[in-house]
Motif scaffolding. Structure first.
Motif, PDB file in Angstrom:
ATOM      1  N   UNK A   1       0.825  -1.223   0.000  1.00  0.00           N
ATOM      2  CA  UNK A   1       0.000   0.000   0.000  1.00  0.00           C
ATOM      3  C   UNK A   1       0.857   1.270   0.000  1.00  0.00           C
ATOM      4  N   UNK A   2       2.157   1.127   0.248  1.00  0.00           N
ATOM      5  CA  UNK A   2       3.036   2.297   0.327  1.00  0.00           C
ATOM      6  C   UNK A   2       3.334   2.837  -1.074  1.00  0.00           C
ATOM      7  N   UNK A   3       3.092   4.139  -1.252  1.00  0.00           N
ATOM      8  CA  UNK A   3       3.400   4.771  -2.547  1.00  0.00           C
ATOM      9  C   UNK A   3       4.178   6.056  -2.253  1.00  0.00           C
ATOM     10  N   UNK A   4       4.467   6.821  -3.303  1.00  0.00           N
ATOM     11  CA  UNK A   4       5.173   8.089  -3.025  1.00  0.00           C
ATOM     12  C   UNK A   4       4.246   9.134  -2.426  1.00  0.00           C
ATOM     13  N   UNK A   5       2.966   8.782  -2.249  1.00  0.00           N
ATOM     14  CA  UNK A   5       2.031   9.673  -1.526  1.00  0.00           C
ATOM     15  C   UNK A   5       1.992   9.366  -0.023  1.00  0.00           C
ATOM     16  N   UNK A   6       2.631   8.267   0.401  1.00  0.00           N
ATOM     17  CA  UNK A   6       2.526   7.848   1.811  1.00  0.00           C
ATOM     18  C   UNK A   6       3.455   8.675   2.692  1.00  0.00           C
ATOM     19  N   UNK A   7       2.897   9.237   3.780  1.00  0.00           N
ATOM     20  CA  UNK A   7       3.768   9.946   4.730  1.00  0.00           C
ATOM     21  C   UNK A   7       3.941   9.183   6.038  1.00  0.00           C
ATOM     22  N   UNK A   8       3.025   8.254   6.350  1.00  0.00           N
ATOM     23  CA  UNK A   8       3.118   7.579   7.647  1.00  0.00           C
ATOM     24  C   UNK A   8       2.305   6.289   7.672  1.00  0.00           C
ATOM     25  N   UNK A   9       2.683   5.414   8.607  1.00  0.00           N
ATOM     26  CA  UNK A   9       1.877   4.253   8.974  1.00  0.00           C
ATOM     27  C   UNK A   9       1.426   4.495  10.414  1.00  0.00           C
ATOM     28  N   UNK A  10       0.140   4.293  10.684  1.00  0.00           N
ATOM     29  CA  UNK A  10      -0.379   4.500  12.038  1.00  0.00           C
ATOM     30  C   UNK A  10      -0.988   3.198  12.574  1.00  0.00           C
ATOM     31  N   UNK A  11      -0.511   2.750  13.731  1.00  0.00           N
ATOM     32  CA  UNK A  11      -0.938   1.460  14.299  1.00  0.00           C
ATOM     33  C   UNK A  11      -1.165   1.562  15.791  1.00  0.00           C
ATOM     34  N   UNK A  12      -2.037   0.688  16.304  1.00  0.00           N
ATOM     35  CA  UNK A  12      -2.066   0.420  17.744  1.00  0.00           C
ATOM     36  C   UNK A  12      -1.151  -0.792  17.968  1.00  0.00           C
ATOM     37  N   UNK A  13      -0.252  -0.755  18.961  1.00  0.00           N
ATOM     38  CA  UNK A  13       0.609  -1.927  19.208  1.00  0.00           C
ATOM     39  C   UNK A  13      -0.241  -3.192  19.405  1.00  0.00           C
ATOM     40  N   UNK A  14      -1.283  -3.081  20.224  1.00  0.00           N
ATOM     41  CA  UNK A  14      -2.302  -4.126  20.336  1.00  0.00           C
ATOM     42  C   UNK A  14      -3.625  -3.430  20.032  1.00  0.00           C
ATOM     43  N   UNK A  15      -4.385  -3.921  19.048  1.00  0.00           N
ATOM     44  CA  UNK A  15      -5.679  -3.295  18.756  1.00  0.00           C
ATOM     45  C   UNK A  15      -6.618  -3.518  19.934  1.00  0.00           C
ATOM     46  N   UNK A  16      -7.161  -2.411  20.476  1.00  0.00           N
ATOM     47  CA  UNK A  16      -8.021  -2.513  21.647  1.00  0.00           C
ATOM     48  C   UNK A  16      -9.474  -2.739  21.275  1.00  0.00           C
ATOM     49  N   UNK A  17     -10.160  -1.670  20.813  1.00  0.00           N
ATOM     50  CA  UNK A  17     -11.583  -1.771  20.485  1.00  0.00           C
ATOM     51  C   UNK A  17     -11.843  -2.825  19.417  1.00  0.00           C
ATOM     52  N   UNK A  18     -10.869  -3.020  18.524  1.00  0.00           N
ATOM     53  CA  UNK A  18     -11.045  -3.951  17.401  1.00  0.00           C
ATOM     54  C   UNK A  18     -11.001  -5.412  17.817  1.00  0.00           C
ATOM     55  N   UNK A  19     -10.755  -5.712  19.093  1.00  0.00           N
ATOM     56  CA  UNK A  19     -10.831  -7.100  19.518  1.00  0.00           C
ATOM     57  C   UNK A  19      -9.680  -7.597  20.388  1.00  0.00           C
ATOM     58  N   UNK A  20      -8.863  -6.698  20.961  1.00  0.00           N
ATOM     59  CA  UNK A  20      -7.651  -7.117  21.682  1.00  0.00           C
ATOM     60  C   UNK A  20      -6.852  -8.054  20.769  1.00  0.00           C
ATOM     61  N   UNK A  21      -6.404  -7.510  19.658  1.00  0.00           N
ATOM     62  CA  UNK A  21      -5.667  -8.307  18.671  1.00  0.00           C
ATOM     63  C   UNK A  21      -4.168  -8.131  18.863  1.00  0.00           C
ATOM     64  N   UNK A  22      -3.529  -9.218  19.262  1.00  0.00           N
ATOM     65  CA  UNK A  22      -2.093  -9.201  19.567  1.00  0.00           C
ATOM     66  C   UNK A  22      -1.326  -9.356  18.253  1.00  0.00           C
ATOM     67  N   UNK A  23      -0.324  -8.502  18.003  1.00  0.00           N
ATOM     68  CA  UNK A  23       0.401  -8.620  16.727  1.00  0.00           C
ATOM     69  C   UNK A  23       1.318  -9.840  16.707  1.00  0.00           C
ATOM     70  N   UNK A  24       1.645 -10.292  15.512  1.00  0.00           N
ATOM     71  CA  UNK A  24       2.634 -11.360  15.362  1.00  0.00           C
ATOM     72  C   UNK A  24       3.982 -10.907  15.907  1.00  0.00           C
ATOM     73  N   UNK A  25       4.858 -11.885  16.201  1.00  0.00           N
ATOM     74  CA  UNK A  25       6.112 -11.592  16.897  1.00  0.00           C
ATOM     75  C   UNK A  25       6.945 -10.491  16.237  1.00  0.00           C
ATOM     76  N   UNK A  26       7.053 -10.528  14.927  1.00  0.00           N
ATOM     77  CA  UNK A  26       7.967  -9.587  14.266  1.00  0.00           C
ATOM     78  C   UNK A  26       7.278  -8.435  13.567  1.00  0.00           C
ATOM     79  N   UNK A  27       5.945  -8.433  13.579  1.00  0.00           N
ATOM     80  CA  UNK A  27       5.195  -7.476  12.771  1.00  0.00           C
ATOM     81  C   UNK A  27       5.619  -6.023  13.014  1.00  0.00           C
ATOM     82  N   UNK A  28       5.635  -5.606  14.283  1.00  0.00           N
ATOM     83  CA  UNK A  28       5.926  -4.194  14.554  1.00  0.00           C
ATOM     84  C   UNK A  28       7.354  -3.834  14.165  1.00  0.00           C
ATOM     85  N   UNK A  29       8.284  -4.793  14.390  1.00  0.00           N
ATOM     86  CA  UNK A  29       9.679  -4.554  13.968  1.00  0.00           C
ATOM     87  C   UNK A  29       9.777  -4.418  12.458  1.00  0.00           C
TER      88      UNK A  29
END
Ligand SMILES: *Cc1c(COP(=O)(O)O)cnc(C)c1O
Length: 395
Positions: free
Chosen positions: A176-204
């Motif tokens: 999804x990253x293009x030359x129009x992209x300025x940022x990625x915005x994430x919750x480390x663990x999604x709260x309202x969306x279901x307490x979704x724990x990220x995969x081990x390396x995803x955030x890195x």
């Protein structure tokens, strides 16, 4: 006695399906309704009252400040705001702070900052990549940022500049990253969306990708920040540092206050770019300072990891006992219990009648977000009530 619930249905905008209880008083992990019934509160203002209800450290500091200076404006220097900014910087990987009033405001500020960065350093790039299942707030822009189609539908057309991609999927972010992209915005663990724990390396991997493309990583820690996951900030647990960080829920232990933090290199606002009438108000800043100082000085993060582990062990025991529990997951004191059918509401109501407040996360899941100062005793009491409620579930 007034029938408050009837009056609410007459006078208040009907935007919320409320739990049928009128709360009038709280202390620590307990609240009382208008009939004097006591509840153990495992919702805590929706992951907000991190020191429990009416903690004396916060209540006293707020009372004293309210009798000294309540509001000036940001045209003047005020001491509580500056002290809070210094404490946040000294205890995080970020360098500068802007104080606001809520989570969505912090996130709006973060996106404005990222767009400013894009206009100055990335040839006008303005798009922000967010993930499906995310929740970033309810302004029009944060509605667009939140990866939840049911939030979007009533409000089209929404502001442009947000791309919602699959969660926990580094390839989705990359493509999804293009030359129009300025940022990625994430919750480390999604709260309202279901307490979704990220995969081990995803955030890195997202961090590395942002570095490679020269774009910013915004972490929305409105829910995960201030020890909720067992570290002062969630990013510490995932071995990364964001360029921009947002905080709110736990920050004032119940007093409405949010914060936008940035690394020096991303801190590109200049005079006139951003402000808020109430943002960084002496009273709310004092509440946040008192909360933050208390959680740091008393190793609340350590308590959360310890009690969170105990809670998880006990919930796993319940999962083994009741086959309709399909999953228990969480980190620290942000925990979800998922069922094989839509019994969330009936579990919630049963717990309510037995004196425990829980949050319905989805039709088939409840969330436990207790105050961060609880001990094993409160866990035992909650587990006892949950066990009773589960034993009454008709299969
Ligand atoms: C609650 C929440 C928000 C919105 O905060 P408000 O103070 O309700 O505007 C934003 N992001 C996350 C991750 C949240 O949990």
């Amino acid at each position: 006695m007034n029938n408050w619930q009837e009056l609410e249905s007459k006078y208040y905008m009907q935007t919320i399906v409320r739990v049928p209880v009128t709360l009038v008083k709280g202390k620590g992990a307990l609240v009382w309704d208008d009939k004097g019934k006591e509840y153990l509160d495992f919702v805590c203002g929706l992951a907000v009252n991190c020191l429990g209800h009416c903690h004396h450290v916060v209540a006293d500091a707020v009372a004293e400040q309210a009798n000294t200076l309540i509001q000036t404006s940001n045209w003047y220097y005020t001491v509580p705001q500056i002290r809070l900014a210094e404490l946040l910087v000294k205890n995080s990987c970020l360098d500068r702070v802007f104080i606001c009033n809520s989570g969505l405001e912090a996130n709006e500020g973060a996106v404005k900052l990222a767009r400013r960065y894009g206009s100055l350093k990335l040839n006008g790039a303005y798009e922000v990549i967010t993930t499906m299942g995310s929740f970033h707030g309810r302004s029009l822009a944060m509605t667009a940022a939140s990866g939840q189609p049911k939030m979007h539908e009533p409000y089209v057309p929404l502001p442009v500049g947000f791309v919602n991609v699959a969660n926990n999927d580094i390839e989705a972010v990359r493509s999804a990253t293009t030359d129009k992209t300025c940022a990625v915005m994430l919750e480390p663990v999604q709260g309202e969306g279901g307490v979704n724990i990220p995969g081990d390396n995803y955030l890195k991997e997202v961090r590395q990708w942002c570095d490679r493309r020269g774009i910013l990583l915004i972490l929305d820690e409105v829910q995960t920040g201030i020890c909720r996951l067992g570290a002062l900030f969630g990013y510490e647990l995932y071995g990364i540092e964001p360029d921009i960080l947002t905080l709110a829920k736990g920050l004032g232990s119940g007093i409405p206050v949010g914060a936008l933090l940035a690394k020096e290199r991303a801190s590109v606002f200049i005079a006139g770019d951003h402000n808020s009438t109430f943002g960084g108000n002496p009273v709310t800043s004092t509440a946040a300072y008192a909360t933050l100082k208390y959680v740091i000085d008393n190793d609340i993060a350590g308590n959360v990891s310890k009690v969170g582990r105990y809670l998880m062990d006990e919930l796993k025991r319940l999962k083994d006992k009741y086959s309709f529990i399909t999953d228990v997951r969480g980190r620290g004191l942000l925990v979800a219990i998922e069922f094989n059918s839509d019994i969330g509401q009936s579990v919630l109501m049963d717990c309510l009648s037995k004196g425990l407040l829980v949050n319905k996360l989805k039709p088939d899941a409840i969330r436990l977000i207790p105050p961060l100062i609880i001990g094993n005793n409160e866990v035992d009491r909650a587990i006892g009530i949950l066990d009773e409620a589960f034993s009454g579930v008709v299969k």
